[in-house]
Design a protein around this motif. Structure first.
Motif, PDB file in Angstrom:
ATOM      1  N   ASP A  54      32.635  31.128 -22.775  1.00 20.98           N
ATOM      2  CA  ASP A  54      31.471  30.387 -23.258  1.00 20.98           C
ATOM      3  C   ASP A  54      31.708  28.891 -23.109  1.00 20.98           C
ATOM      4  N   TYR A  56      29.502  26.410 -24.574  1.00 26.12           N
ATOM      5  CA  TYR A  56      28.683  25.635 -25.497  1.00 26.12           C
ATOM      6  C   TYR A  56      29.403  25.298 -26.797  1.00 26.12           C
ATOM      7  N   PRO A  77      26.561  30.505 -29.841  1.00 24.73           N
ATOM      8  CA  PRO A  77      26.292  30.383 -28.401  1.00 24.73           C
ATOM      9  C   PRO A  77      25.889  31.697 -27.749  1.00 24.73           C
ATOM     10  N   ILE A  80      22.249  31.943 -26.723  1.00 26.40           N
ATOM     11  CA  ILE A  80      21.719  31.075 -25.668  1.00 26.40           C
ATOM     12  C   ILE A  80      21.646  31.856 -24.356  1.00 26.40           C
ATOM     13  N   VAL A  83      19.934  27.012 -20.066  1.00 26.06           N
ATOM     14  CA  VAL A  83      19.576  25.642 -20.425  1.00 26.06           C
ATOM     15  C   VAL A  83      18.942  24.983 -19.208  1.00 26.06           C
ATOM     16  N   TYR A  90      16.574  24.782 -24.272  1.00 26.04           N
ATOM     17  CA  TYR A  90      17.431  25.960 -24.328  1.00 26.04           C
ATOM     18  C   TYR A  90      16.561  27.214 -24.420  1.00 26.04           C
ATOM     19  N   SER A 111      25.161  25.652 -31.614  1.00 27.06           N
ATOM     20  CA  SER A 111      26.558  25.421 -31.221  1.00 27.06           C
ATOM     21  C   SER A 111      26.787  23.927 -31.089  1.00 27.06           C
ATOM     22  N   LEU A 113      27.074  22.188 -28.461  1.00 29.13           N
ATOM     23  CA  LEU A 113      26.273  21.624 -27.376  1.00 29.13           C
ATOM     24  C   LEU A 113      24.869  22.197 -27.357  1.00 29.13           C
ATOM     25  N   ALA A 114      24.392  22.665 -28.493  1.00 31.80           N
ATOM     26  CA  ALA A 114      23.006  23.130 -28.612  1.00 31.80           C
ATOM     27  C   ALA A 114      22.535  22.837 -30.019  1.00 31.80           C
ATOM     28  N   PHE A 162      27.881  20.520 -17.115  1.00 31.07           N
ATOM     29  CA  PHE A 162      26.688  20.934 -17.824  1.00 31.07           C
ATOM     30  C   PHE A 162      25.464  20.366 -17.130  1.00 31.07           C
ATOM     31  N   PRO A 194      26.136  26.088 -16.299  1.00 33.47           N
ATOM     32  CA  PRO A 194      27.255  25.485 -17.021  1.00 33.47           C
ATOM     33  C   PRO A 194      28.500  26.335 -16.814  1.00 33.47           C
TER      34      PRO A 194
END
Length: 484
Positions: A54, A56, A77, A80, A83, A90, A111, A113-114, A162, A194
């Motif tokens: 993963d 994120y 994550p 998800i 993205v 997302y 997460s 990055l989310a 990313f 990503p």
């Protein structure tokens, strides 16, 4: 002899300041060693899993009390599905717990990055496409504080690409007095999924190839460009020994401090050449924010104020060519030492001392029938943050180095005239951070002015130097006046 007036032939362009917002904070608790296995979450609830492969970061801790409008996504994550290219939208599994509770104005925390405030939601086949705007830490957890102290070894961090806002911008125009001009065109390479990448593989942006050079003692970029008989080749980067990042207190308040230790130097080597083409259309001003970062995930715990975080290392690169004649070449290299801490403690700043290991003036060389110049600049940013790829939030430190060189004069009386300029700048900040030309794209993507959320961080100008040799009228007429 130093100059206090910039060259008429070459205007040295420093790297832009970071922009930050609010007075949000991040972590509270014990130190975390980056490069070792991430510590287990220490909340009353279970540590959220980080699925193998993963990208994120960790999900939220269900035992943490977040702000009332925060919607934690329990699956983290794993919920998800994808993205967007710009890194703001997302696709979330509609059946995942918490996703159905998302609404415009609420804050999604899936997460590291989310995470962000929901701007819009589009319903799809089994998914909800959620567009986010960045948020500060205090919008996610109440009254957060910083107490972070960690060794940083980039060699142990994961290199990840990313989706992001456009990471390449180019301006082109005639050289000579008046500088380089022309309309800017925002471009970006084709977006990929990503995922982890080899941290030293080249990345191509239009006609420019960027190769990262990151290890335990060095962080920088190698850049090459070949376009319309214009060739640019350069290495630029920072050196360090036992790099360490510290942040403590409440950002925006007098007790706030951010410190980077172990920075030891700045090196640059650049060469450029122009062949049988008209220089009026060949010169370029290029800005690149490589869509690759070096990251280390940190799970939520009391040590992070309950937030899932990333330690992240990123770069911004800029170079300018200014040839005024065909069949020209220009090259130079330099090495500078930096000794001491970089950062701010309340209202008091500290900057490293600069020493010259190898003077750029001694190495300027090239051939031209008229004046010519080149600028190369690199900014390195180290952040403890969360959010979306293009606009993370958290305490950070940046340091930038910009070198400008020029040779010859507009009047061609003395082709051996040489000009050099050095700018090393540094700054610290907290909360939302968006770099340079990316900010313009962020504003477009969200269709609203983020400027109301952003405030300029604290810059610490380390040093600026300019020099012209020989100190004769024929040279200062082209480059400026020597004032002593």
């Amino acid at each position: 002899m130093l100059l206090h007036r910039k060259s008429r032939v070459l205007a040295v362009v420093g790297v832009v300041l970071l922009l930050t917002a609010g007075c949000g904070s991040v972590v509270a608790g014990t130190a975390v060693k980056v490069g070792a296995a991430p510590p287990a979450a220490a909340g009353s609830g279970p540590a959220p899993a980080l699925p193998a492969g993963d990208f994120y970061g960790y999900g939220p801790d269900p035992s943490i009390s977040y702000q009332p409008d925060v919607v934690p996504i329990a699956a983290g994550p794993a919920a998800i599905r994808g993205v967007s290219d710009d890194g703001f939208t997302y696709s979330m599994d509609a059946s995942a717990a918490g996703v159905s509770d998302l609404a415009v104005g609420k804050v999604m925390l899936a997460s590291s990055l989310a995470a962000g405030r929901v701007v819009s939601i589009a319903e799809g086949d089994g998914v909800r496409d959620v567009t986010l705007e960045p948020v500060s830490f205090e919008e996610v957890v109440p009254d957060p504080e910083v107490n972070f102290d960690s060794a940083i070894d980039p060699a142990t961090m994961s290199a990840v690409r990313f989706p992001a806002a456009p990471s390449y911008e180019e301006e082109g125009g005639p050289a000579g007095p008046g500088g380089l001009r022309g309309p800017a065109a925002a471009l970006r390479p084709a977006a990929g999924e990503p995922g982890p990448v080899a941290g030293k593989d080249p990345i191509t942006y239009k006609d420019v190839k960027v190769t990262p050079n990151v290890d335990s003692g060095h962080a920088g970029l190698h850049v090459t460009m070949t376009k319309d008989d214009l060739i640019v080749d350069g290495d630029i980067g920072f050196t360090f020994d036992n790099l360490r990042f510290k942040a403590s207190g409440s950002p925006g308040k007098q007790n706030f401090s951010v410190l980077l230790q172990g920075l030891t130097g700045f090196d640059v080597a650049v060469q450029a050449g122009l062949g049988e083409v008209d220089p009026s259309g060949a010169n370029k001003k290029v800005s690149i924010a490589p869509d690759i970062s070096w990251t280390f995930p940190i799970p939520p715990s009391p040590a992070t104020g309950g937030l899932p975080l990333f330690v992240q290392l990123t770069f911004t690169l800029q170079f300018i060519t200014a040839f005024a004649a065909k069949n020209s070449t220009l090259s130079a290299s330099a090495s500078y030492g930096l000794k001491g801490d970089l950062g701010i403690n309340g209202t008091s700043g500290t900057v490293p001392e600069l020493t010259v290991n190898k003077s750029i003036m001694d190495s300027i060389d090239g051939i031209s029938l008229n004046a010519m110049g080149h600028v190369v600049a690199l900014k390195m940013k180290l952040m403890l943050g969360m959010g979306v790829p293009s606009a993370m939030a958290g305490p950070h430190v940046f340091v930038s180095g910009a070198v400008g060189i020029a040779k010859g004069t507009q009047i061609a009386i003395n082709p051996d005239c040489r000009f050099a300029s050095l700018d090393i700048k540094a700054g610290v900040g907290a909360s939302i951070s968006v770099d340079g030309f990316i900010l313009k794209q962020v504003e477009k993507q969200l269709r609203k002015k983020l400027g109301v959320l952003l405030s300029v961080e604290t810059p610490l100008v380390v040093i600026h130097r300019e020099q012209t040799l020989p100190e004769v009228a024929a040279c200062t007429l082209g480059f400026g006046s020597t004032l002593g």
